[in-house]
Design an enzyme around this catalytic site. Structure first.
Site, PDB file in Angstrom:
ATOM      1  N   SER A  98       0.749  -1.380  -0.078  1.00 23.26           N
ATOM      2  CA  SER A  98      -0.006  -0.092   0.009  1.00 23.26           C
ATOM      3  C   SER A  98       0.934   1.249   0.167  1.00 23.26           C
ATOM      4  O   SER A  98       0.411   2.387  -0.792  1.00 23.26           O
ATOM      5  CB  SER A  98      -0.893  -0.014   1.287  1.00 23.26           C
ATOM      6  OG  SER A  98      -1.854  -1.190   0.926  1.00 23.26           O
ATOM      7  N   ASP A 161      -5.298  -1.444   8.365  1.00 25.99           N
ATOM      8  CA  ASP A 161      -4.942  -2.518   7.866  1.00 25.99           C
ATOM      9  C   ASP A 161      -3.866  -3.319   8.731  1.00 25.99           C
ATOM     10  O   ASP A 161      -3.132  -3.696   8.592  1.00 25.99           O
ATOM     11  CB  ASP A 161      -4.514  -2.506   6.501  1.00 25.99           C
ATOM     12  CG  ASP A 161      -4.139  -3.778   5.885  1.00 25.99           C
ATOM     13  OD1 ASP A 161      -4.476  -4.802   6.052  1.00 25.99           O
ATOM     14  OD2 ASP A 161      -2.915  -3.703   5.084  1.00 25.99           O
TER      15      ASP A 161
END
Length: 272
Positions: A98, A161
């Site tokens: 990410s 996350d």
């Protein structure tokens, strides 16, 4: 904490998460500047030729199959383009986490704070993102950092996350979301979770709905029936304040992943 994402980079869950993230960023990087905060950033880039990836085989069964697929929906085009760019258009030997995807997608006027608690992973993260003027990394608890760093006004995106190794990660996700939205009610949140059993996931959704009145968009990708709670049977994304137009591509990515990469898999995308 013993979790190392190098074993799982490029797996089915990353495909769903990162396809959705890129569509989300495309919508939020229009108009006013955007602030992005990543609570559990990891190392940013992953070596798919390394021992961890080779041992698990998850990348081969995930990004390897996606890059070779002729039937993948357009929802995956931004992700496959990013992976191709990272690998110079050749084979897939590296996979972008990410942080790399966010850093590549944001504009000079935008900002990105990537948090990673583990010192060795934070060191690798800093190396992966070095030289980018609008990017900062912090070796810190991402939940706490996001609650402090979230701007009280303006466009903001928070990616939550965690590895879900700790028993309190579900509760901390809810608490962090509530604190972030209390400071900036218009902030967009994207929360990733494993899907093992429905009871745990439904309890999380109920707690999140109790903690905020903001609209929720839920995307479930089940690669197998949820019959064994000891296995990761799929993954879920929960979006808070999702922008218009996000549901379509997210649903396409979830459905292809569940059917093409799963065994008796299915996908569900709905407003909660």
């Amino acid at each position: 904490m013993n979790y190392r994402h190098a074993f799982h980079a490029g797996n089915f869950a990353d495909l769903v998460k990162h396809a959705a993230l890129l569509h989300l960023l495309a919508r939020l990087t229009e108009g006013a500047p955007l602030s992005v905060i990543d609570t559990h950033a990891g190392r940013g880039l992953y070596d798919l030729e390394g021992l961890e990836a080779k041992k698990s085989g998850e990348a081969e069964a995930g990004i390897g199959r996606l890059m070779a697929a002729s039937d993948a929906p357009a929802a995956f085009a931004p992700l496959t383009a990013a992976v191709g760019k990272l690998n110079g258009g050749g084979g897939v030997s590296r996979y972008p986490g990410s942080p790399w995807l966010i850093a590549e997608a944001i504009r000079p006027a935008d900002s990105y704070l990537a948090c990673e608690l583990r010192p060795e992973e934070h060191s690798a993260l800093g190396e992966a993102l070095k030289g980018r003027r609008n990017v900062r990394t912090r070796c810190a608890d991402g939940y706490e950092a996001a609650e402090i760093a979230i701007p009280q006004s303006g466009k903001a995106l928070v990616l939550i996350d965690p590895p879900f190794e700790r028993a309190d990660d579900y509760a901390r996700c809810v608490d962090a979301a509530a604190a972030i939205l209390a400071r900036n009610p218009d902030a967009v949140l994207m929360i990733w979770l494993p899907l093992k059993d429905l009871a745990t996931f439904d309890s999380f959704l109920g707690d999140l709905e109790d903690a905020t009145s903001a609209p929720l968009l839920v995307a479930e990708t089940r690669i197998r029936p949820l019959t064994d709670p000891m296995k990761m049977n799929g993954c879920a994304l929960v979006f808070v304040n999702a922008p218009a137009g996000l549901q379509g591509p997210v649903e396409d990515a979830c459905r292809w992943t569940a059917t093409a990469l799963g065994q008796g898999g299915e996908a569900r995308v709905y407003q909660a």
